[in-house]
Design a protein around this motif. Structure first.
Motif, PDB file in Angstrom:
ATOM      1  N   ASP A  86       0.827  -1.208   0.000  1.00 28.93           N
ATOM      2  CA  ASP A  86       0.000   0.000   0.000  1.00 28.93           C
ATOM      3  C   ASP A  86       0.863   1.259   0.000  1.00 28.93           C
ATOM      4  OD1 ASP A  86      -2.151  -1.680   0.083  1.00 28.93           O
ATOM      5  OD2 ASP A  86      -2.488  -1.479   2.240  1.00 28.93           O
ATOM      6  N   LYS A 241      -6.368   7.655   0.249  1.00 30.55           N
ATOM      7  CA  LYS A 241      -5.674   6.365   0.232  1.00 30.55           C
ATOM      8  C   LYS A 241      -4.226   6.532   0.676  1.00 30.55           C
ATOM      9  CE  LYS A 241      -4.962   2.275  -2.637  1.00 30.55           C
ATOM     10  NZ  LYS A 241      -5.167   1.646  -3.958  1.00 30.55           N
ATOM     11  N   SER A 245      -2.579   4.692   3.882  1.00 34.01           N
ATOM     12  CA  SER A 245      -1.412   3.802   3.853  1.00 34.01           C
ATOM     13  C   SER A 245      -0.277   4.314   4.734  1.00 34.01           C
ATOM     14  CB  SER A 245      -0.906   3.640   2.412  1.00 34.01           C
ATOM     15  OG  SER A 245      -0.506   4.891   1.874  1.00 34.01           O
ATOM     16  N   LYS A 285      -6.542  -4.986   8.768  1.00 35.93           N
ATOM     17  CA  LYS A 285      -6.372  -5.093   7.319  1.00 35.93           C
ATOM     18  C   LYS A 285      -6.841  -6.447   6.786  1.00 35.93           C
ATOM     19  CE  LYS A 285      -2.714  -3.243   5.394  1.00 35.93           C
ATOM     20  NZ  LYS A 285      -3.296  -2.086   4.727  1.00 35.93           N
TER      21      LYS A 285
END
Length: 458
Positions: A86, A241, A245, A285
């Motif tokens: 990620d 995003k 991450s 996750k």
């Protein structure tokens, strides 16, 4: 005669290690063999061996060394939780459109993983699998690409939390106490792992900056080796995003290092926080399963057993070496060197650097540092500064051929079309950068000592 036996013991162990024999059993077996010869010849006092049970109990009861399996567990768990994937995807979209941007992304992600895991093998293999195919496809020079991947993987050895610093902290603490006894000082002061963590933080950040500066210079001098990626090929950058991450590893780093800096947790307690945090991160996750937890536990046990077996063997070696009067020999040699304490320091750093070509960092920490550490500290060197300088020097052992472990790890995931010679050529500039950092820290010792003084007041 006893002094000659001490020198032969050290040389024999180095030869046996270079021959590929297991480290722990080599240290213990060769030491016992020499002790037996010494007892028969009358050059070794067998009473030294009577201290071995207390030493072994001290190793098993050492609260500092408890941090080793905890940090290993944290690193292995993070490796399984897809944090690197990620991060690399988001960073590539952020910097990829710049010339050399993908390489800078690799360096930054490697630094974050280093501060999160502290395990070189996991970082190098993960980054090699994820980033190397993309770098080669985009036309990046194979030597620069492999050199950057190998070098950034070693950042975990100097950026806290680091297994090297944990091991060095225990060895340097013992060496410092011995040095105080040599100087007739009876003080409870020791060198803690927290001291080394704080001392290594600024040099570690500076090393990242030097890596990025080198990559930026390469984009100016040889732009064809560091191409940019068209924005349309990278895709749109989603800031949500990117933050998603970045936040998990940053939160974990803040929890581990922040608890130490704030003085609310010892390094061992912070390691426990990191292990729990890495497990929760994997759970959130969706990467935590019973099978994975079992694999992480197996890997942690395997690595921890290796470290503690080596430590037991090194303790036996240290006893036998001291029984032959080896420390007296080293002290006399250092005192006769031109330049006094600086001459002795430079000799030790040169020997550690050269041994890094043929020995693992754990072997150097447990074999060499207990011998030279007390003597150098008794000559007046700052223990935290010396520990960080040794750690920076040991970091080069991961990159120096032929036994650089970072190169071994990367070789396993590198296409056969890229020769080992190409990889060696790629890491040479990074070895030079690490040596440059050693010079900088030598000239400006406050880079190491300032933060521990501010945090701990030492």
């Amino acid at each position: 005669m006893a002094e000659v036996m001490a020198i032969l013991l050290f040389v024999s162990i180095c030869v046996a290690l270079m021959a590929g024999y297991p480290v722990a059993f080599t240290l213990a077996g060769v030491s016992l063999l020499f002790a037996g010869i010494g007892i028969v010849s009358g050059t070794f006092d067998a009473s030294y061996l009577s201290a071995l049970p207390n030493r072994l109990f001290g190793i098993m009861n050492n609260q500092t060394m408890l941090a080793v399996p905890l940090f290993v567990f944290m690193g292995v768990m993070l490796e399984k939780s897809r944090v690197a994937e990620d991060l690399l995807e988001s960073m590539s979209r952020l910097f990829g459109s710049l010339r050399g941007g993908l390489m800078i992304s690799v360096c930054l992600v490697g630094a974050l993983l280093a501060a999160s895991t502290g395990i070189v093998g996991a970082t190098v293999v993960t980054m090699g699998l994820l980033a190397l195919p993309t770098l080669l496809k985009r036309g990046y020079d194979p030597a620069v690409a492999t050199g950057t991947l190998a070098a950034t993987g070693t950042l975990g050895q100097i950026i806290p939390p680091s297994i090297v610093l944990v091991l060095l902290g225990d060895v340097m603490s013992s060496a410092y106490q011995q040095a105080q006894l040599k100087m007739g000082i009876f003080s409870p002061k020791t060198v803690s792992v927290g001291d080394l963590f704080m001392g290594a933080l600024l040099p570690g950040l500076l090393l990242i900056g030097l890596y990025i500066a080198y990559l930026a210079l390469m984009t100016l001098l040889k732009p064809e080796k560091m191409p940019a990626v068209p924005k349309e090929e990278l895709g749109a950058l989603h800031w949500g995003k990117l933050l998603g991450s970045l936040m998990p590893p940053l939160f974990l780093i803040a929890a581990v290092l922040g608890s130490i800096l704030a003085g609310v947790a010892t390094p061992t307690e912070a390691a426990a926080i990191g292990a729990v945090g890495a497990t929760l991160l994997a759970l959130f996750k969706g990467q935590l399963t019973i099978t994975q937890l079992r694999n992480v536990a197996y890997s942690t046990t395997d690595i921890s057993c290796m470290v503690f077996l080596i430590l037991i063997g090194a303790s036996l070696f240290s006893l036998v070496f001291r029984g032959f009067g080896g420390e007296t020999v080293i002290e006399e040699v250092f005192q006769q060197l031109p330049g006094g304490v600086l001459g002795a320091f430079f000799l030790v750093m040169l020997v550690i650097f050269l041994l890094g070509f043929i020995l693992d960092f754990i072997e150097i920490i447990f074999v060499v540092v207990p011998i030279v550490g007390p003597v150098l500290l008794a000559m007046g060197l700052d223990p935290v500064w010396l520990g960080v300088m040794i750690a920076l020097n040991l970091q080069t052992s991961f990159l120096t051929p032929p036994l650089g472990f970072s190169l071994f790890y990367l070789r396993g995931v590198t296409p056969q079309s890229i020769s080992t010679t190409t990889m060696y050529r790629g890491v040479i500039p990074f070895i030079a950068i690490q040596l440059l950092l050693l010079v900088i820290v030598y000239l400006f010792p406050s880079l190491v000592t300032w933060l521990p003084q501010q945090v701990y007041g030492n």
